[in-house]
Design an enzyme around this catalytic site. Structure first.
Site, PDB file in Angstrom:
ATOM      1  CG  HIS A 191     -11.183   0.905   0.316  1.00  0.00           C
ATOM      2  ND1 HIS A 191     -11.233  -0.399   0.762  1.00  0.00           N
ATOM      3  CD2 HIS A 191     -10.241   1.521   1.077  1.00  0.00           C
ATOM      4  CE1 HIS A 191     -10.368  -0.544   1.753  1.00  0.00           C
ATOM      5  NE2 HIS A 191      -9.735   0.585   1.961  1.00  0.00           N
ATOM      6  CG  HIS A 237      -8.450   5.119   2.983  1.00  0.00           C
ATOM      7  ND1 HIS A 237      -9.416   4.878   3.929  1.00  0.00           N
ATOM      8  CD2 HIS A 237      -7.869   3.920   2.716  1.00  0.00           C
ATOM      9  CE1 HIS A 237      -9.416   3.592   4.228  1.00  0.00           C
ATOM     10  NE2 HIS A 237      -8.504   2.969   3.502  1.00  0.00           N
ATOM     11  CB  CYS A 256      -1.956  -2.712   5.409  1.00  0.00           C
ATOM     12  SG  CYS A 256      -3.707  -2.210   5.372  1.00  0.00           S
ATOM     13  CG  ASP A 282      -1.934  -1.150   1.210  1.00  0.00           C
ATOM     14  OD1 ASP A 282      -1.902  -1.962   0.273  1.00  0.00           O
ATOM     15  OD2 ASP A 282      -2.732  -1.251   2.159  1.00  0.00           O
ATOM     16  CE  LYS A 299      -3.923  -4.134   1.487  1.00  0.00           C
ATOM     17  NZ  LYS A 299      -4.698  -3.176   2.289  1.00  0.00           N
ATOM     18  CG  ASP A 346      -6.495  -0.002   1.241  1.00  0.00           C
ATOM     19  OD1 ASP A 346      -6.840  -1.179   1.488  1.00  0.00           O
ATOM     20  OD2 ASP A 346      -6.876   0.971   1.941  1.00  0.00           O
TER      21      ASP A 346
HETATM   22  C1  VGL Z   1      -4.578   0.806   5.701  1.00  0.00           C
HETATM   23  C2  VGL Z   1      -6.185   1.623   7.122  1.00  0.00           C
HETATM   24  C3  VGL Z   1      -7.163   1.422   6.181  1.00  0.00           C
HETATM   25  C4  VGL Z   1      -3.143   0.475   5.458  1.00  0.00           C
HETATM   26  C5  VGL Z   1      -5.543   0.588   4.750  1.00  0.00           C
HETATM   27  O1  VGL Z   1      -2.744   0.322   4.285  1.00  0.00           O
HETATM   28  O2  VGL Z   1      -2.382   0.346   6.446  1.00  0.00           O
HETATM   29  N1  VGL Z   1      -4.909   1.315   6.891  1.00  0.00           N
HETATM   30  N2  VGL Z   1      -6.826   0.905   5.003  1.00  0.00           N
HETATM   31 ZN    ZN Z   2      -8.234   0.944   3.445  1.00  0.00          ZN
END
Ligand code: VGL
Ligand code: ZN
Length: 205
Positions: free
Chosen positions: A48, A80, A150, A8, A105, A46
């Site tokens: 979403h 995010h 993550c 990420d 993901k 990430d």
């Molecule tokens: C993450 C919070 C929500 C991360 C991803 O990549 O650490 N943290 N989504």
């Molecule tokens: Zn996230």
């Protein structure tokens, strides 16, 4: 065979992003310098949908508050890494030329996905584990953002799947929200070490 996993490393986790990780952008030169030392580089992203239920705004709550989402404790986050947005792109300067595959993901709006391997309900698999096994990977070195979210869950799952798992601490940064399991960087390191995950620095590779 050893693989480098980039977790990420996206604009929304940079200091100017929607879910800022302090110094998050500083992992970029560190991981770029490591890539040549690995047989395989893979990344997670990430990714979403706009209506993802981990977003506080959809519950009229503030980021950091906690709800039960389909039976799973869920920390609520700012919006995010929305699919197709600038915030979801990799941080400019991250060398993606050596990345063989990107595993997305967090696409299911009903369940969050911290680990690069499974969603938080452990129902769906991203394919990362099978891919690494097919490629003959035995050892994984984990880097990226955020250390206490993550990166930690990706490392714990890699270890549980039988990979010799190492986390390159200076190639990660914690978000340090200080809530429940999001914990902070030091707690994440202690928890990973407690199960036998090795933590090391990039200069030792
Ligand atoms: C993450 C919070 C929500 C991360 C991803 O990549 O650490 N943290 N989504
Ligand atoms: Zn996230």
């Amino acid at each position: 065979m050893k693989a480098l996993i980039l977790v990420d490393i996206q604009n929304d986790f940079a200091p100017t992003g929607a879910l800022p990780v302090p110094e998050g952008d500083q992992v970029v030169p560190v991981v770029n310098n490591l890539m040549d030392k690995f047989d395989l580089v893979v990344a997670t992203q990430d990714w979403h949908p706009r209506d993802h239920k981990s977003f506080a705004v959809h519950h009229h709550k503030n980021p950091g508050e906690i709800i039960l989402l389909n039976g799973i404790t869920q920390i609520l986050w700012p919006v995010h890494c929305v699919q197709g947005s600038k915030g979801a792109e990799f941080i400019p300067g991250l060398n993606m030329k050596k990345t063989a595959r990107v595993f997305k993901k967090g696409q299911d709006r009903e369940v969050d996905s911290y680990s690069g391997f499974f969603d938080n309900g452990r129902k769906k698999d991203t394919g990362l584990g099978d891919y690494l096994k097919e490629q003959g990977v035995a050892t994984v070195y984990i880097t990226g953002l955020a250390l206490d979210v993550c990166v930690k869950f990706t490392a714990l799952d890699a270890h549980a799947l039988g990979f010799d798992t190492k986390v390159i601490i200076d190639a990660t940064r914690p978000v340090n929200m200080n809530i429940i399991d999001a914990g902070d960087g030091d707690k994440a390191i202690a928890r990973m070490q407690a199960v036998g995950i090795e933590t090391l620095m990039s200069k030792d590779i």
